[in-house]
Design a protein around this motif. Structure first.
Motif, PDB file in Angstrom:
ATOM      1  N   UNK A 185       0.805  -1.285   0.260  1.00 40.91           N
ATOM      2  CA  UNK A 185      -0.057  -0.298   0.710  1.00 40.91           C
ATOM      3  C   UNK A 185       0.786   1.462   0.117  1.00 40.91           C
ATOM      4  N   UNK A 186       0.070   2.246  -0.276  1.00 38.45           N
ATOM      5  CA  UNK A 186       0.813   3.751  -0.711  1.00 38.45           C
ATOM      6  C   UNK A 186       1.909   3.298  -1.253  1.00 38.45           C
ATOM      7  N   UNK A 187       2.405   3.039  -2.648  1.00 38.86           N
ATOM      8  CA  UNK A 187       3.462   2.818  -2.825  1.00 38.86           C
ATOM      9  C   UNK A 187       3.686   3.882  -3.224  1.00 38.86           C
ATOM     10  N   UNK A 188       5.225   4.845  -3.855  1.00 38.79           N
ATOM     11  CA  UNK A 188       5.882   5.411  -3.925  1.00 38.79           C
ATOM     12  C   UNK A 188       5.951   5.297  -5.613  1.00 38.79           C
ATOM     13  N   UNK A 189       6.055   7.030  -5.769  1.00 32.68           N
ATOM     14  CA  UNK A 189       6.097   7.274  -7.481  1.00 32.68           C
ATOM     15  C   UNK A 189       6.739   5.973  -8.468  1.00 32.68           C
ATOM     16  N   UNK A 190       8.266   5.212  -8.055  1.00 36.42           N
ATOM     17  CA  UNK A 190       8.042   4.047  -8.511  1.00 36.42           C
ATOM     18  C   UNK A 190       8.702   2.798  -8.481  1.00 36.42           C
ATOM     19  N   UNK A 191       7.096   2.826  -7.474  1.00 38.29           N
ATOM     20  CA  UNK A 191       7.091   1.811  -6.811  1.00 38.29           C
ATOM     21  C   UNK A 191       6.353   0.773  -6.629  1.00 38.29           C
ATOM     22  N   UNK A 192       6.331  -0.495  -5.830  1.00 39.51           N
ATOM     23  CA  UNK A 192       4.836  -1.418  -6.804  1.00 39.51           C
ATOM     24  C   UNK A 192       5.247  -2.856  -6.200  1.00 39.51           C
ATOM     25  N   UNK A 193       4.004  -3.610  -6.409  1.00 38.46           N
ATOM     26  CA  UNK A 193       4.766  -4.725  -6.226  1.00 38.46           C
ATOM     27  C   UNK A 193       4.625  -5.926  -6.558  1.00 38.46           C
ATOM     28  N   UNK A 194       5.400  -6.844  -6.192  1.00 37.16           N
ATOM     29  CA  UNK A 194       5.627  -8.446  -7.005  1.00 37.16           C
ATOM     30  C   UNK A 194       6.640  -9.722  -6.267  1.00 37.16           C
ATOM     31  N   UNK A 195       7.152 -10.356  -6.299  1.00 35.75           N
ATOM     32  CA  UNK A 195       7.663 -11.271  -5.857  1.00 35.75           C
ATOM     33  C   UNK A 195       9.516 -10.429  -5.732  1.00 35.75           C
ATOM     34  N   UNK A 196       9.564  -9.526  -6.722  1.00 34.64           N
ATOM     35  CA  UNK A 196      11.090  -8.802  -6.269  1.00 34.64           C
ATOM     36  C   UNK A 196      10.414  -6.743  -7.072  1.00 34.64           C
ATOM     37  N   UNK A 197      10.346  -6.110  -6.386  1.00 33.66           N
ATOM     38  CA  UNK A 197      10.352  -4.991  -6.303  1.00 33.66           C
ATOM     39  C   UNK A 197      11.390  -4.024  -7.460  1.00 33.66           C
ATOM     40  N   UNK A 198      12.442  -4.472  -7.363  1.00 34.68           N
ATOM     41  CA  UNK A 198      13.616  -4.137  -8.661  1.00 34.68           C
ATOM     42  C   UNK A 198      14.368  -4.288  -9.016  1.00 34.68           C
ATOM     43  N   UNK A 199      14.997  -3.929  -9.782  1.00 36.65           N
ATOM     44  CA  UNK A 199      15.823  -4.606 -10.187  1.00 36.65           C
ATOM     45  C   UNK A 199      16.855  -4.324 -11.495  1.00 36.65           C
ATOM     46  N   UNK A 200      18.314  -3.677 -11.212  1.00 39.22           N
ATOM     47  CA  UNK A 200      18.849  -3.150 -11.843  1.00 39.22           C
ATOM     48  C   UNK A 200      20.176  -3.578 -12.868  1.00 39.22           C
ATOM     49  N   UNK A 201      20.821  -2.634 -13.716  1.00 42.91           N
ATOM     50  CA  UNK A 201      22.183  -2.730 -14.069  1.00 42.91           C
ATOM     51  C   UNK A 201      21.806  -4.651 -14.383  1.00 42.91           C
ATOM     52  N   UNK A 202      23.031  -5.930 -14.932  1.00 35.91           N
ATOM     53  CA  UNK A 202      22.724  -6.412 -15.665  1.00 35.91           C
ATOM     54  C   UNK A 202      22.097  -7.807 -14.780  1.00 35.91           C
ATOM     55  N   UNK A 203      20.850  -8.372 -15.815  1.00 37.06           N
ATOM     56  CA  UNK A 203      19.852  -8.750 -14.290  1.00 37.06           C
ATOM     57  C   UNK A 203      19.531 -10.410 -15.431  1.00 37.06           C
ATOM     58  N   UNK A 204      19.332 -10.812 -14.425  1.00 34.75           N
ATOM     59  CA  UNK A 204      19.574 -12.448 -14.858  1.00 34.75           C
ATOM     60  C   UNK A 204      18.326 -13.290 -14.446  1.00 34.75           C
ATOM     61  N   UNK A 205      16.721 -13.389 -14.592  1.00 37.44           N
ATOM     62  CA  UNK A 205      15.834 -14.019 -13.921  1.00 37.44           C
ATOM     63  C   UNK A 205      15.194 -15.247 -15.365  1.00 37.44           C
ATOM     64  N   UNK A 206      15.480 -16.407 -14.572  1.00 37.75           N
ATOM     65  CA  UNK A 206      15.207 -18.028 -15.438  1.00 37.75           C
ATOM     66  C   UNK A 206      14.817 -19.053 -14.220  1.00 37.75           C
ATOM     67  N   UNK A 207      14.552 -20.165 -15.348  1.00 37.43           N
ATOM     68  CA  UNK A 207      13.893 -21.530 -14.578  1.00 37.43           C
ATOM     69  C   UNK A 207      12.367 -21.062 -13.723  1.00 37.43           C
ATOM     70  N   UNK A 208      12.065 -20.254 -13.742  1.00 38.02           N
ATOM     71  CA  UNK A 208      10.879 -20.521 -12.517  1.00 38.02           C
ATOM     72  C   UNK A 208       9.647 -19.931 -13.398  1.00 38.02           C
ATOM     73  N   UNK A 209       8.392 -20.972 -11.549  1.00 38.34           N
ATOM     74  CA  UNK A 209       7.627 -21.433 -12.729  1.00 38.34           C
ATOM     75  C   UNK A 209       6.019 -20.467 -11.955  1.00 38.34           C
ATOM     76  N   UNK A 210       5.714 -19.727 -11.757  1.00 37.19           N
ATOM     77  CA  UNK A 210       4.855 -19.055 -10.151  1.00 37.19           C
ATOM     78  C   UNK A 210       3.354 -19.785 -10.892  1.00 37.19           C
ATOM     79  N   UNK A 211       3.353 -19.801  -9.325  1.00 34.83           N
ATOM     80  CA  UNK A 211       1.293 -20.919  -9.497  1.00 34.83           C
ATOM     81  C   UNK A 211       0.999 -20.027  -8.746  1.00 34.83           C
ATOM     82  N   UNK A 212      -0.612 -19.989  -9.098  1.00 31.36           N
ATOM     83  CA  UNK A 212      -1.128 -19.430  -7.710  1.00 31.36           C
ATOM     84  C   UNK A 212      -1.325 -17.558  -7.009  1.00 31.36           C
ATOM     85  N   UNK A 213      -0.420 -16.921  -7.745  1.00 34.08           N
ATOM     86  CA  UNK A 213       0.427 -15.702  -7.110  1.00 34.08           C
ATOM     87  C   UNK A 213      -0.666 -14.595  -7.156  1.00 34.08           C
TER      88      UNK A 213
END
Length: 198
Positions: free
Chosen positions: A103-131
């Motif tokens: 709640x009360x998220x800021x200008x560049x804020x939000x909701x997810x498994x990860x709020x922010x990621x920056x730079x050289x980023x790699x996310x792989x090989x995951x399956x989210x069920x019933x999030x």
């Protein structure tokens, strides 16, 4: 480690007839996973819960088993630049019943498994069920929040160089304001997305 009847229990995992089963998260317990050669090795929901609110920009997070977060509110990982959910047999780790309420998220804020990621980023090989992800801004403070509450299953705000590979979301729910997506919310990046689906 201890025994439950004839079955061995250790750190959130029970061994029955040579097969391992992980218990869902209880919504409270957090256990620091083993850090070895620049990577955290996650086997249980309690170990994944340890990353809540944390920044993990240097060390990798390797998820080796299916994780059930039990539908309890999970505080998003603040920043994580490398997560790989590949199991030993080559299949994706499933992350089940992720629930995020922000709640009360800021200008560049939000909701997810990860709020922010920056730079050289790699996310792989995951399956989210019933999030179940919900992000809202402060309606009385739109001048500051900008009316935004980015919302996604994997990452709500992404910037930098970003390859995402083999990430999926199944039967999930999202509620947010501006820049929403099944896997990613706001993307300000050189993104390469492959073999992923919602």
């Amino acid at each position: 480690n201890y025994l439950i009847g004839a079955h061995k229990y250790m750190n959130g995992i029970i061994l029955i007839d040579g097969c391992t089963y992980a218990f869902p998260w209880d919504g409270v317990t957090k256990t620091q996973p083993v850090l070895s050669e620049g990577a955290y090795h996650v086997y249980t929901a309690e170990e994944l819960a340890w990353f809540q609110g944390r920044t993990e920009a240097s060390n990798k997070i390797l998820i080796h088993r299916d994780i059930d977060l039990g539908g309890y509110v999970f505080e998003p990982i603040y920043r994580a630049n490398h997560i790989d959910g590949a199991k030993a047999d080559g299949s994706n780790s499933e992350i089940r019943n992720l629930k995020v309420v922000r709640t009360n998220c800021g200008k560049t804020d939000g909701g997810a498994f990860i709020r922010q990621a920056s730079g050289t980023t790699v996310h792989k090989n995951m399956t989210f069920v019933a999030a179940d992800i919900k992000a809202t801004h402060d309606p009385n403070n739109i001048a500051v929040a900008g009316g935004n509450a980015y919302c996604a299953t994997l990452c709500s705000n992404m910037s930098g160089t970003y390859p995402m590979e083999n990430v999926h979301a199944i039967n999930g729910k999202l509620y947010g304001v501006n820049k929403m997506g099944g896997l990613l919310g706001r993307v300000s990046a050189s993104a390469t997305i492959s073999n992923s689906s919602v």
